[in-house]
Design an enzyme around this catalytic site. Structure first.
Site, mmCIF file in Angstrom:
data_model
loop_
_atom_site.group_PDB
_atom_site.id
_atom_site.type_symbol
_atom_site.label_atom_id
_atom_site.label_comp_id
_atom_site.label_asym_id
_atom_site.label_seq_id
_atom_site.Cartn_x
_atom_site.Cartn_y
_atom_site.Cartn_z
ATOM 1 N N LEU A 77 0.800 -1.226 0.000
ATOM 2 C CA LEU A 77 0.000 0.000 0.000
ATOM 3 C C LEU A 77 0.834 1.278 0.000
ATOM 4 O O LEU A 77 0.300 2.367 0.175
ATOM 5 C CB LEU A 77 -0.969 -0.013 1.187
ATOM 6 C CG LEU A 77 -1.939 -1.200 1.188
ATOM 7 C CD1 LEU A 77 -2.820 -1.178 2.425
ATOM 8 C CD2 LEU A 77 -2.784 -1.224 -0.081
ATOM 9 N N GLU B 208 10.394 4.088 3.001
ATOM 10 C CA GLU B 208 11.562 4.038 2.124
ATOM 11 C C GLU B 208 12.851 4.008 2.951
ATOM 12 O O GLU B 208 13.777 3.252 2.644
ATOM 13 C CB GLU B 208 11.546 5.225 1.156
ATOM 14 C CG GLU B 208 10.496 5.113 0.077
ATOM 15 C CD GLU B 208 9.048 5.310 0.538
ATOM 16 O OE1 GLU B 208 8.134 4.958 -0.222
ATOM 17 O OE2 GLU B 208 8.816 5.808 1.665
ATOM 18 N N ASP C 242 24.180 -11.161 3.875
ATOM 19 C CA ASP C 242 24.400 -12.071 2.746
ATOM 20 C C ASP C 242 25.877 -12.163 2.377
ATOM 21 O O ASP C 242 26.398 -13.235 2.119
ATOM 22 C CB ASP C 242 23.584 -11.618 1.540
ATOM 23 C CG ASP C 242 23.773 -12.535 0.342
ATOM 24 O OD1 ASP C 242 23.598 -13.765 0.504
ATOM 25 O OD2 ASP C 242 24.097 -12.026 -0.745
#
Length: 161
Positions: free
Chosen positions: A75, A114, A128
């Site tokens: 949304l 954001e 990672d």
């Protein structure tokens, strides 16, 4: 108490209509912390990681993530960001990296999501890149630090001891 803005009168998920809101400069800062072993901290600090500069890769990942936030969070409005910044503070004595992000625009809705997405994806990318040498790393303390602009003005997270 305020109502949830992403729920309509029927209780359904709803994208907020921001068309009547004023265009203002809006900015948000967020953070994430990655805790790791002393060996991983040393590897990062000396630039000895075989995958290269982990901060450079994580920074680009965080910036890209902020730009794709509306693709990831259903949304969220697609925003025309004018600034995305991702910084890293290596805290060797605490065996952690503090990631901070900053997003800015002139628009009708805030940029907290954001900023949170930038910090989160930067942390995930750092994880990672280092998981082969330290699979026990922990990502924590993902939060908004500060936001400015819009009708609520300036807000800062309470200082923690």
């Amino acid at each position: 108490m305020s109502t949830l803005s992403h729920i309509n009168a029927q209780g359904e998920a709803n994208m907020v209509d921001v068309s009547e809101k004023a265009i203002t400069v809006r900015e948000a800062r967020a953070q994430a912390i990655v805790s790791m072993s002393p060996q991983t901290v040393a590897l990062i600090s000396t630039g000895g990681h075989h995958k290269g500069d982990v901060f450079a890769v994580a920074r680009i990942a965080g910036i890209q993530a902020a730009k794709k936030c509306s693709d990831l969070i259903p949304l969220c409005h697609p925003l025309m960001l004018s600034k995305v910044q991702v910084d890293f503070e290596l805290q060797q004595s605490l065996n952690q990296v503090v990631i901070t992000s900053r997003c800015r625009l002139s628009g009708q809705t805030g940029v907290e999501m954001e900023a949170l997405t930038a910090a989160s994806v930067a942390a995930l990318t750092l994880f990672d890149m280092c998981k082969a040498v330290d699979p026990a790393m922990v990502i924590s303390d993902i939060k908004v630090l500060e936001k400015q602009g819009g009708k609520t003005g300036h807000w800062q997270a309470p200082k923690q001891d």
